[in-house]
Design an enzyme around this catalytic site. Structure first.
Site, PDB file in Angstrom:
ATOM      1  N   GLU A  66      17.966  11.962  -2.530  1.00 34.25           N
ATOM      2  CA  GLU A  66      17.532  13.190  -3.194  1.00 34.25           C
ATOM      3  C   GLU A  66      18.620  14.254  -3.278  1.00 34.25           C
ATOM      4  OE1 GLU A  66      14.684  13.591  -4.843  1.00 34.25           O
ATOM      5  OE2 GLU A  66      14.356  11.482  -4.379  1.00 34.25           O
ATOM      6  N   VAL A 102      13.919  -4.362  -6.160  1.00 28.27           N
ATOM      7  CA  VAL A 102      12.598  -4.848  -6.581  1.00 28.27           C
ATOM      8  C   VAL A 102      11.979  -5.647  -5.440  1.00 28.27           C
ATOM      9  CG1 VAL A 102      11.335  -6.274  -8.236  1.00 28.27           C
ATOM     10  CG2 VAL A 102      13.300  -4.932  -8.992  1.00 28.27           C
ATOM     11  N   ASP A 109      12.886   9.021  -0.115  1.00 21.89           N
ATOM     12  CA  ASP A 109      12.667   7.608   0.213  1.00 21.89           C
ATOM     13  C   ASP A 109      13.604   7.123   1.316  1.00 21.89           C
ATOM     14  OD1 ASP A 109      10.641   6.671  -1.880  1.00 21.89           O
ATOM     15  OD2 ASP A 109      12.151   7.611  -3.136  1.00 21.89           O
ATOM     16  N   ASP A 166      10.440  -8.409  -4.474  1.00 22.01           N
ATOM     17  CA  ASP A 166      10.080  -9.764  -4.883  1.00 22.01           C
ATOM     18  C   ASP A 166       9.231 -10.455  -3.831  1.00 22.01           C
ATOM     19  OD1 ASP A 166      11.859 -10.609  -7.465  1.00 22.01           O
ATOM     20  OD2 ASP A 166      12.939  -9.177  -6.221  1.00 22.01           O
ATOM     21  N   SER A 212      26.443  19.011  30.987  1.00 13.03           N
ATOM     22  CA  SER A 212      25.318  18.100  31.174  1.00 13.03           C
ATOM     23  C   SER A 212      24.044  18.670  30.579  1.00 13.03           C
ATOM     24  CB  SER A 212      25.101  17.828  32.668  1.00 13.03           C
ATOM     25  OG  SER A 212      26.145  17.034  33.182  1.00 13.03           O
ATOM     26  N   HIS A 251      19.297  14.249  35.250  1.00 13.04           N
ATOM     27  CA  HIS A 251      20.108  14.571  36.430  1.00 13.04           C
ATOM     28  C   HIS A 251      20.328  16.074  36.575  1.00 13.04           C
ATOM     29  CE1 HIS A 251      23.625  14.579  33.558  1.00 13.04           C
ATOM     30  NE2 HIS A 251      24.030  15.529  34.379  1.00 13.04           N
ATOM     31  N   ASP A 304      18.291   8.847  31.456  1.00  9.70           N
ATOM     32  CA  ASP A 304      18.681  10.185  31.897  1.00  9.70           C
ATOM     33  C   ASP A 304      18.156  11.220  30.909  1.00  9.70           C
ATOM     34  OD1 ASP A 304      19.882  12.249  33.255  1.00  9.70           O
ATOM     35  OD2 ASP A 304      21.907  11.842  32.477  1.00  9.70           O
ATOM     36  N   GLU A 315      14.574  -6.364   0.653  1.00 13.15           N
ATOM     37  CA  GLU A 315      15.349  -5.155   0.373  1.00 13.15           C
ATOM     38  C   GLU A 315      15.683  -4.360   1.632  1.00 13.15           C
ATOM     39  OE1 GLU A 315      16.260  -4.690  -2.821  1.00 13.15           O
ATOM     40  OE2 GLU A 315      15.139  -6.515  -3.273  1.00 13.15           O
TER      41      GLU A 315
END
Length: 621
Positions: A313, A267, A306, A269, A563, A423, A470, A276
């Site tokens: 979900e 909630v 959310d 507040d 890389s 790089h 990088d 929260e």
């Protein structure tokens, strides 16, 4: 500056005020695989380190922005009206102006920081009005709609979030001298109302998130007839004194002071949701998002994402036991309430439309498990550099060649963009080619696509000595007489780009892929993969060589030759994000020497600046 807040003085009797201070552990809200650990006090629910960041509901590194805002540099900022799609129902504003959608009205509200929305449908004489009516020393909420006048029911959805919304919309002055940390949950029923005033014979229940500018933006339920013992909402607004620096309890980001026991309960507040945002555990009836945000239980599996990873979900999302409302509701209030109007469907429609404009993070399932018709596939386990991939398993993995020789790897972001390590490349695009849908480096598949390079963008602060920043973007050349850079290819898909450094965290398991060398230095001809775990204490391993914008992942390490290759993490909803780019490391595959990656979320704004928004982000647009 004097700020107005809502203090709920009279509402339904909530168990959170009457319960003992001993907290309960919600087994559904602990991290998977960990044993529930009860917190010793209400303060222990929150992370002090997180609180120092002063997160609020507008911090999009923690939460989603509403459709009328967009995420820029970690903050939800107001959109422009044309950025709302022409979807949803027409609405009327408080000033009598018509809007094509709820989203467009909310853009005006956001930019003016005041309530705009009145009601759905055409404008006429009916306007949603909220006013306070005196009943002795208390204030009672009364609304006027096309259905007539009604009080607000003191049902279970009436809470501090709704009270803050009303005070915000009324910009009310202080009515009573109320200590800023004291809340009282008292009952007020119809028979308690002051005699001599003709009170409405109906009440309407409301459900608010706390972010609304007015009560009209909340979910409104059909009016109900009231009885003598029907609970009615009442409250008092107050202004925080300028000289009030003392707060023995929890100090909100907006300087409001609330009781510690009202934090992490789902909630709002505080009025800015800062109570929260930094939770390690949630109280019963609330759901803990992986990012440390507690959301109300009613938001779980409601069709609107959310939590950043969509964990609210998924089918297994569970909320701990809610308070036993049957002990405090009258028979009338126990009836099933019918929604009169709600912005939920409008919000969901706009978000679905926006998110459908970009496809990323989900490979083509028709190709994932296919094997090559001309190659024998053997899965090998537990080897440095990983195990052999299926030919079309990693549909966003890219290879970079320089003057026709294999140079580095990268990851496809969609459109004309590939992400790699700085790089790996030089600012000479004419030397490079990008290969997509490649399995064996020396044998292209029937779906392999080779694209020339138009531009190479190396981060301006890249330091080749320390590997700071990088990261580089490779822009592909457009096809002749087209704005596209690739022909449609069912075996090529884009990965999603993370916008928040909190989307994945220490201990999460992710996947690396590449053609790297093994511990003996033998180069692989076949694409390989392995799972690695994000390591949060990387500074302990590499000391002063570890900088912001770097990330570590351990277990079986990536090795030389990989890389620029991607470290990909999958969220709870199944979307894959490129969390890291292989940068550097020591003692490939040895314990205590995790691989070091460029942390992509750290460079989200840089990526978006060069590629444009549609090419990079699935959510928080």
């Amino acid at each position: 500056m004097r700020t107005t807040f809502g203090l709920l003085l009279v509402l339904l009797l909530q168990q959170r005020d009457s319960a003992e201070e001993e907290p309960e552990v919600n087994p559904h809200l602990t991290r998977p695989g960990s044993a529930p650990q009860p917190y010793k006090s209400a303060r222990d629910r929150l992370s002090e380190e997180c609180l120092n960041e002063k997160y609020t509901r507008l911090s999009c590194s923690k939460v989603f922005c509403p459709p009328w805002r967009r995420c820029v540099n970690g903050k939800c900022v107001c959109k422009l009206p044309y950025q709302c799609p022409r979807l949803g129902r027409a609405v009327c504003g408080l000033n009598g102006q018509s809007y094509i959608s709820f989203c467009q009205a909310q853009v005006d509200a956001c930019r003016s920081n005041t309530a705009v929305f009145s009601h759905y449908g055409p404008c006429g004489e009916d306007v949603f009005k909220v006013e306070l009516k005196k009943s002795g020393d208390r204030e009672v909420v009364q609304v006027e709609t096309e259905k007539g006048k009604a009080l607000i029911c003191g049902a279970k959805s009436w809470d501090m979030a709704a009270a803050n919304v009303i005070c915000r919309s009324l910009k009310a002055e202080a009515r009573h001298a109320v200590p800023p940390v004291q809340l009282s949950a008292q009952k007020m029923t119809i028979k308690d109302l002051e005699v001599g005033h003709q009170w409405p014979s109906q009440c309407m229940s409301v459900s608010c998130t706390g972010s609304e500018y007015s009560l009209a933006e909340c979910t409104i339920y059909e009016p109900q007839d009231v009885e003598e013992d029907t609970q009615i909402a009442a409250f008092t607004c107050y202004k925080k004194p300028q000289d009030d620096d003392a707060c023995p309890e929890f100090r909100c980001v907006n300087e409001k002071c609330i009781l510690w026991k009202h934090t992490c309960d789902g909630v709002d507040d505080c009025g800015d949701n800062s109570d929260e945002m930094c939770c390690k555990e949630c109280q019963s009836g609330a759901f803990l998002c992986k990012s440390g945000v507690c959301i109300p239980g009613r938001a779980v599996r409601d069709g609107i994402r959310d939590c950043l990873g969509g964990d609210d979900e998924v089918p297994t999302a569970a909320v701990g036991p809610a308070p036993n409302w049957t002990t405090i509701l009258t028979p009338l209030q126990k009836c099933i309430e019918t929604v009169w109007w709600s912005p939920k469907n409008d919000i969901l429609q706009v978000r679905n439309y926006t998110e459908s404009q970009l496809e990323c993070g989900i490979p083509n399932p028709d190709y994932v498990h296919r094997t090559s018709e001309h190659s024998r596939f053997i899965r090998r386990k537990r080897m440095v550099g990983g195990q052999e991939a299926l030919p079309w398993q990693f549909q966003w993995h890219a290879a970079l060649t320089e003057e026709h020789r294999f140079r580095c790897e990268g990851v496809y972001l969609g459109g004309c963009w590939v992400l790699t390590a700085a790089h790996c490349v030089r600012p000479k695009p004419e030397l490079y080619r990008v290969k997509l849908s490649l399995w064996k480096k020396t044998e292209p598949l029937v779906t392999t696509d080779v694209a020339p390079v138009k531009n190479i963008i190396i981060h301006k602060d890249y330091n080749p000595r320390t590997y700071q920043n990088d990261i580089a973007l490779v822009q592909l050349e457009e096809l002749a007489h087209s704005k596209e850079c690739l022909l449609p290819n069912p075996a090529v898909r884009a990965v999603c780009v993370p916008w928040s450094t909190l989307q994945f965290q220490d201990g999460d398991t992710c996947t690396i892929s590449g053609w790297g060398n093994n511990r003996k230095g033998h180069r692989s001809n076949v694409l390989k993969w392995t799972n690695v775990t994000i390591t949060g204490n990387c500074k302990n391993h590499y000391k002063e060589r570890f900088f912001d914008g770097m990330e570590c992942a351990g277990n079986v390490d990536s090795c030389h030759g990989e890389s620029g290759g991607p470290l990909v993490c999958k969220d709870a909803s199944g979307l894959s994000y490129v969390w890291g780019i292989v940068s550097w490391g020591e003692k490939c595959g040895d314990a205590g020497f995790p691989g070091v990656y460029t942390k992509v979320a750290h460079y989200f704004e840089w990526i978006r600046f060069h590629t444009g928004r549609p090419a990079v982000t699935k959510y928080n647009q």
